[in-house]
Design a protein around this motif. Structure first.
Motif, PDB file in Angstrom:
ATOM      1  N   LEU A  86       0.883  -1.134   0.001  1.00 55.17           N
ATOM      2  CA  LEU A  86      -0.218   0.084   0.042  1.00 55.17           C
ATOM      3  C   LEU A  86       0.889   1.314  -0.023  1.00 55.17           C
ATOM      4  CD1 LEU A  86      -2.744  -1.214   2.702  1.00 55.17           C
ATOM      5  CD2 LEU A  86      -2.857  -0.628  -0.017  1.00 55.17           C
ATOM      6  N   ALA A  87       1.945   1.221   0.823  1.00 47.27           N
ATOM      7  CA  ALA A  87       2.747   2.332   0.888  1.00 47.27           C
ATOM      8  C   ALA A  87       3.547   2.688  -0.545  1.00 47.27           C
ATOM      9  CB  ALA A  87       4.130   2.086   1.740  1.00 47.27           C
ATOM     10  N   ARG A 134       0.563   6.434  -6.797  1.00 47.60           N
ATOM     11  CA  ARG A 134       1.263   6.859  -8.165  1.00 47.60           C
ATOM     12  C   ARG A 134       1.932   8.164  -7.800  1.00 47.60           C
ATOM     13  NH1 ARG A 134       3.613   4.685 -11.993  1.00 47.60           N
ATOM     14  NH2 ARG A 134       1.854   3.680 -12.295  1.00 47.60           N
ATOM     15  N   ALA A 135       1.316   9.034  -6.748  1.00 47.32           N
ATOM     16  CA  ALA A 135       1.921  10.415  -6.400  1.00 47.32           C
ATOM     17  C   ALA A 135       3.262  10.021  -5.734  1.00 47.32           C
ATOM     18  CB  ALA A 135       1.008  11.234  -5.644  1.00 47.32           C
ATOM     19  N   VAL A 136       3.219   9.072  -4.766  1.00 45.62           N
ATOM     20  CA  VAL A 136       4.286   8.931  -4.117  1.00 45.62           C
ATOM     21  C   VAL A 136       5.530   8.296  -5.009  1.00 45.62           C
ATOM     22  CG1 VAL A 136       5.377   7.256  -2.293  1.00 45.62           C
ATOM     23  CG2 VAL A 136       3.117   8.211  -1.969  1.00 45.62           C
ATOM     24  N   LEU A 137       5.193   7.392  -5.907  1.00 44.45           N
ATOM     25  CA  LEU A 137       6.170   7.006  -7.004  1.00 44.45           C
ATOM     26  C   LEU A 137       6.610   8.098  -7.960  1.00 44.45           C
ATOM     27  CD1 LEU A 137       4.650   3.650  -8.232  1.00 44.45           C
ATOM     28  CD2 LEU A 137       6.622   3.803  -6.674  1.00 44.45           C
ATOM     29  N   ASN A 138       5.818   9.138  -8.258  1.00 48.48           N
ATOM     30  CA  ASN A 138       6.254  10.176  -9.158  1.00 48.48           C
ATOM     31  C   ASN A 138       7.186  10.914  -8.201  1.00 48.48           C
ATOM     32  OD1 ASN A 138       4.747   9.455 -11.082  1.00 48.48           O
ATOM     33  ND2 ASN A 138       2.851  10.520 -10.640  1.00 48.48           N
ATOM     34  N   MET A 187       0.480  18.320   1.761  1.00 48.59           N
ATOM     35  CA  MET A 187      -0.867  18.276   2.397  1.00 48.59           C
ATOM     36  C   MET A 187      -1.921  17.123   2.051  1.00 48.59           C
ATOM     37  SD  MET A 187      -0.939  21.100   4.265  1.00 48.59           S
ATOM     38  CE  MET A 187      -2.880  21.426   4.125  1.00 48.59           C
ATOM     39  N   ASN A 188      -1.588  16.625   0.878  1.00 47.83           N
ATOM     40  CA  ASN A 188      -2.724  15.433   0.282  1.00 47.83           C
ATOM     41  C   ASN A 188      -2.102  14.235   0.415  1.00 47.83           C
ATOM     42  OD1 ASN A 188      -4.694  17.607  -0.293  1.00 47.83           O
ATOM     43  ND2 ASN A 188      -3.482  17.949  -1.910  1.00 47.83           N
ATOM     44  N   VAL A 189      -0.740  14.063   0.199  1.00 45.21           N
ATOM     45  CA  VAL A 189      -0.366  12.472  -0.235  1.00 45.21           C
ATOM     46  C   VAL A 189       0.349  11.910   1.175  1.00 45.21           C
ATOM     47  CG1 VAL A 189       1.346  11.195  -1.636  1.00 45.21           C
ATOM     48  CG2 VAL A 189       0.148  13.083  -2.629  1.00 45.21           C
ATOM     49  N   PHE A 190       1.511  12.945   1.638  1.00 41.58           N
ATOM     50  CA  PHE A 190       2.323  12.377   2.879  1.00 41.58           C
ATOM     51  C   PHE A 190       0.985  12.058   3.849  1.00 41.58           C
ATOM     52  CE2 PHE A 190       4.584  13.001   6.679  1.00 41.58           C
ATOM     53  CZ  PHE A 190       5.666  12.063   6.547  1.00 41.58           C
ATOM     54  N   PRO A 191      -0.164  12.674   4.288  1.00 40.12           N
ATOM     55  CA  PRO A 191      -0.991  12.219   5.182  1.00 40.12           C
ATOM     56  C   PRO A 191      -1.529  10.675   4.997  1.00 40.12           C
ATOM     57  CG  PRO A 191      -1.550  14.384   4.722  1.00 40.12           C
ATOM     58  CD  PRO A 191      -0.440  14.102   3.812  1.00 40.12           C
ATOM     59  N   ASN A 192      -1.615  10.542   3.813  1.00 39.29           N
ATOM     60  CA  ASN A 192      -1.856   9.020   3.670  1.00 39.29           C
ATOM     61  C   ASN A 192      -0.948   7.917   4.093  1.00 39.29           C
ATOM     62  OD1 ASN A 192      -4.340  10.012   2.171  1.00 39.29           O
ATOM     63  ND2 ASN A 192      -3.356   9.921   0.124  1.00 39.29           N
ATOM     64  N   LEU A 193       0.449   8.171   4.078  1.00 42.87           N
ATOM     65  CA  LEU A 193       1.516   7.382   4.487  1.00 42.87           C
ATOM     66  C   LEU A 193       1.291   7.338   5.899  1.00 42.87           C
ATOM     67  CD1 LEU A 193       4.379   8.344   1.941  1.00 42.87           C
ATOM     68  CD2 LEU A 193       2.575   6.383   1.919  1.00 42.87           C
ATOM     69  N   GLN A 194       1.181   8.407   6.596  1.00 35.42           N
ATOM     70  CA  GLN A 194       0.951   8.534   7.906  1.00 35.42           C
ATOM     71  C   GLN A 194      -0.141   7.725   8.485  1.00 35.42           C
ATOM     72  OE1 GLN A 194       1.335  13.021   8.585  1.00 35.42           O
ATOM     73  NE2 GLN A 194       3.234  12.571   9.343  1.00 35.42           N
ATOM     74  N   TRP A 209      10.545  13.845   7.069  1.00 37.36           N
ATOM     75  CA  TRP A 209      10.425  12.824   8.059  1.00 37.36           C
ATOM     76  C   TRP A 209       8.901  12.553   8.734  1.00 37.36           C
ATOM     77  CZ3 TRP A 209      14.895  16.059  10.804  1.00 37.36           C
ATOM     78  CH2 TRP A 209      16.092  15.898  10.259  1.00 37.36           C
ATOM     79  N   PRO A 210       8.807  11.402   9.276  1.00 36.96           N
ATOM     80  CA  PRO A 210       9.896  10.422   9.342  1.00 36.96           C
ATOM     81  C   PRO A 210       9.707   9.223   8.563  1.00 36.96           C
ATOM     82  CG  PRO A 210       7.861  10.107  10.868  1.00 36.96           C
ATOM     83  CD  PRO A 210       7.598  11.096   9.920  1.00 36.96           C
ATOM     84  N   VAL A 211       9.156   9.582   7.178  1.00 41.06           N
ATOM     85  CA  VAL A 211       8.814   8.392   6.246  1.00 41.06           C
ATOM     86  C   VAL A 211       9.689   8.324   5.047  1.00 41.06           C
ATOM     87  CG1 VAL A 211       7.153   7.654   4.630  1.00 41.06           C
ATOM     88  CG2 VAL A 211       6.348   8.649   6.886  1.00 41.06           C
TER      89      VAL A 211
END
Length: 636
Positions: free
Chosen positions: A84-85, A89-93, A111-118, A143-145
């Motif tokens: 899932l991490a 697609r935004a993370v890969l880009n 604001m939009n992508v990093f909160p999904n990882l958290q 940090w911290p991802v």
């Protein structure tokens, strides 16, 4: 070794043979009770041990399989989290961007992508860290991802992850939680982790970095690091490099060490799962293991068997004490009972000792009607019989002395008769009376044969020679009207017969089977035949006389069949008047005394025809020697 064992067993048997009967009976009584009890106890406690061991194995296998199931579930959680991490697609880009991101793009990502990882991290409380490493110079660390790969260049697992080409790599290690403070690891708390590593594949031939999912082993293995385990068992996880992981404030059961467990796994842990029984410093252990694919680890549950064995040994010792006390108590009771039972036997033994010392007047008491009383009764009767036999032997010895004196006297008288007959013979020859001389010769031979009784058996040839002398004397009286025919194979002449057994039969035939005044010129013939059949010697003595009626034949044979005591009784008036059968009865009696009841004589006759006496003797008798004149041979 076997010879030594047999020697010691022989000595033990000989030593036991010298013990009193009362001790032997008690020892046998103890053996009869002790041996089955020991065998039953061994079997029972072995079954108890096997059943207890089986129950413990099943119980700990269940706990181990339950832990393995939790472990695999946590591995699935970590794999799903990693997937899932890196699936956004935004993370890969962001990780593979070939230019510096604009400020607006960074703000939008934060604001939009990093909160999904958290959120992915916080939604899995067992997952400790989600880290993405990239070597893209245009990507910024968040940090911290998100971190640069330069922070993990010194890690041993990095080459292994890259060599997997996108496949998962599992690593178990101890270290600090914060990767940003790697330089201060010595001052940080060391925590055991299991980590999932995998390269991020962004596009064809383009690597987006490395994903790392961490989970503390306390969460990954809840039972291994839990506090619910008893003091006799412990679960451990062995990594691929042999490092052991378990709860830090717990200890292994007994005196076992992780190195000993590792050595047992190295020698016996070849299968995917199994159990190992081994001993360390004399303490028994049971090891259950399961192999875990991915981390290439062993999940092991070690159980100490010493408490189980101690409990079983305690029960066994209690049973042994109870059995020993019971046997001792019953032995005392048996000793007293045996003393009462064997009292008569002891009295009988003392009486036998007195008899052995020559006291035949001992009085043997008899109590009750048991086996020992019966034995004492028969021994007392035997003692009375011995005294009778001793008295009889004394009487026979006295009679033998008297007979020896009479024999000496007869010998002196017979020498006088022999010399007298010899002188008369010489006088007859001088006067030319040759028939008289031959008659005197026959008479002298008969007297020698009769008087010189050195043995009970003689050869058949000697007995026939004696009969020839008898017939020669009878022919002087009856003017040669008696004839003797002998039809015996030369090989049978050496067989033995009772001395004076055939001559009385021939004499009986001459006296009672032939009446000269009624015979006219008819010649009276006596035939002697011999043969061997069924291992016995058969002798037939027949004549051509007047025979006997059937009633008299039956009477004679009946007299021959009766026992020794009845044989001494007189016959009826007709038999007494003729004295017929007395000589046959004497011969029959002598044959049965010397040869047995299955041997003897039988008479066959008919009125006005011949009479035949059938004699059966054993074949096994053989000649031993002869008289001085070689006319009578003794056989044994």
């Amino acid at each position: 070794m076997r010879a030594v064992i047999r020697k010691w067993i022989g000595k033990l048997i000989m030593s036991a043979g010298g013990l009193p009967l009362q001790i032997k009976l008690i020892a046998a009584y103890i053996g009869v009770i002790l041996v089955p009890v020991v065998l039953f106890s061994i079997y029972t406690f072995q079954q108890l041990y096997d059943n207890t061991l089986l129950d413990m194995t099943r119980k700990n296998e269940f706990a181990l399989d339950s832990e393995l199931k939790d472990m695999r579930n946590n591995m699935e959680i970590m794999e799903r989290t990693a997937q899932l991490a890196v699936s956004d697609r935004a993370v890969l880009n962001y990780l593979t961007s070939s230019r510096e991101p604009e400020t607006e793009e960074l703000v939008n990502f934060n604001m939009n992508v990093f909160p999904n990882l958290q959120h992915l991290l916080y939604s899995n409380p067992k997952v400790t860290n989600i880290r993405l490493f990239t070597d893209n110079p245009h990507a910024k660390e968040i940090w911290p991802v998100i971190f640069r790969e330069s922070r993990i260049y010194d890690k041993d697992w990095l080459p292994k992850v890259r060599a997997r080409n996108g496949m998962t790599w599992w690593e178990i290690y101890k270290g600090p939680e914060d990767i940003l403070r790697t330089g201060e690891t010595g001052s940080l708390v060391q925590t055991a982790y299991i980590s999932l590593f995998r390269e991020i594949q962004a596009a064809e031939g383009v690597k987006g970095g490395i994903v790392q999912i961490d989970m503390e082993l306390e969460d990954f293995l809840p039972k291994t690091f839990g506090s619910l385990q008893d003091g006799d068992s412990q679960m451990l996880l062995f990594s691929r490099d042999g490092e052991a992981y378990f709860r830090s404030d717990s200890r292994l059961p007994g005196s076992i060490t992780t190195a000993a467990i590792r050595e047992q796994l190295r020698m016996h842990g070849k299968d995917e799962q199994g159990s190992i029984r081994f001993s360390i410093k004399g303490e028994p252990y049971l090891g259950l293991y399961r192999t875990v694919d991915g981390p290439d680890a062993y999940l092991v549950n070690v159980v100490s068997l010493e408490p189980v064995l101690s409990d079983i040994r305690g029960r066994r010792n209690q049973l042994v004490v109870i059995v020993v006390v019971l046997i001792a108590f019953m032995s005392l009771i048996s000793y007293g009972l045996h003393a009462l039972i064997l009292r008569q036997l002891t009295t009988l033994r003392d009486s036998m000792k007195q008899v052995h010392e020559g006291n035949f007047a001992v009085r043997i008491p008899v109590y009750g009607q048991g086996e020992i009383a019966e034995l004492a009764h028969h021994f007392r009767r035997m003692l009375g019989k011995i005294k009778e036999l001793i008295a009889e032997a004394v009487e026979k010895q006295a009679a033998a002395k008297e007979a020896e004196l009479n024999s000496l006297k007869n010998q002196i008288d017979s020498h006088f008769l022999y010399n007298t007959l010899e002188n008369l013979k010489m006088m007859a020859e001088v006067e030319g009376q040759y028939p008289l001389s031959d008659a005197l010769t026959s008479l002298g031979s008969m007297m020698r044969y009769s008087f010189q009784w050195t043995a009970d058996f003689v050869t058949l040839d000697d007995e026939i020679r004696h009969i020839r002398n008898y017939m020669a004397l009878m022919n002087i009286r009856y003017d040669d009207r008696l004839k003797l025919e002998v039809n015996v194979h030369p090989g049978l002449l050496a067989r033995c017969v009772l001395k004076m057994s055939l001559q009385p039969i021939v004499e009986n035939a001459v006296k009672h089977g032939w009446q000269p005044e009624h015979a006219g010129e008819k010649q009276f013939t006596v035939r002697i035949q011999a043969s061997e059949r069924n291992g016995n010697l058969h002798i037939l003595i027949s004549d051509n006389g007047q025979g006997m009626p059937e009633w008299k034949v039956n009477e004679v044979n009946a007299a021959l069949r009766i026992g020794e005591e009845e044989c001494e009784r007189p016959l009826d008036a007709a038999s007494r008047s003729s004295n017929h059968g007395i000589g046959l009865q004497n011969v029959q009696k002598r044959i049965r005394i010397h040869c047995g009841e299955s041997y003897g004589i039988h008479v066959d006759s008919g009125q006005g025809r011949s009479t035949t006496v059938h004699m059966v003797l054993p074949r096994s008798l053989s000649a031993k020697g002869g008289d001085q004149d070689n006319q009578a041979a003794d056989c044994g």
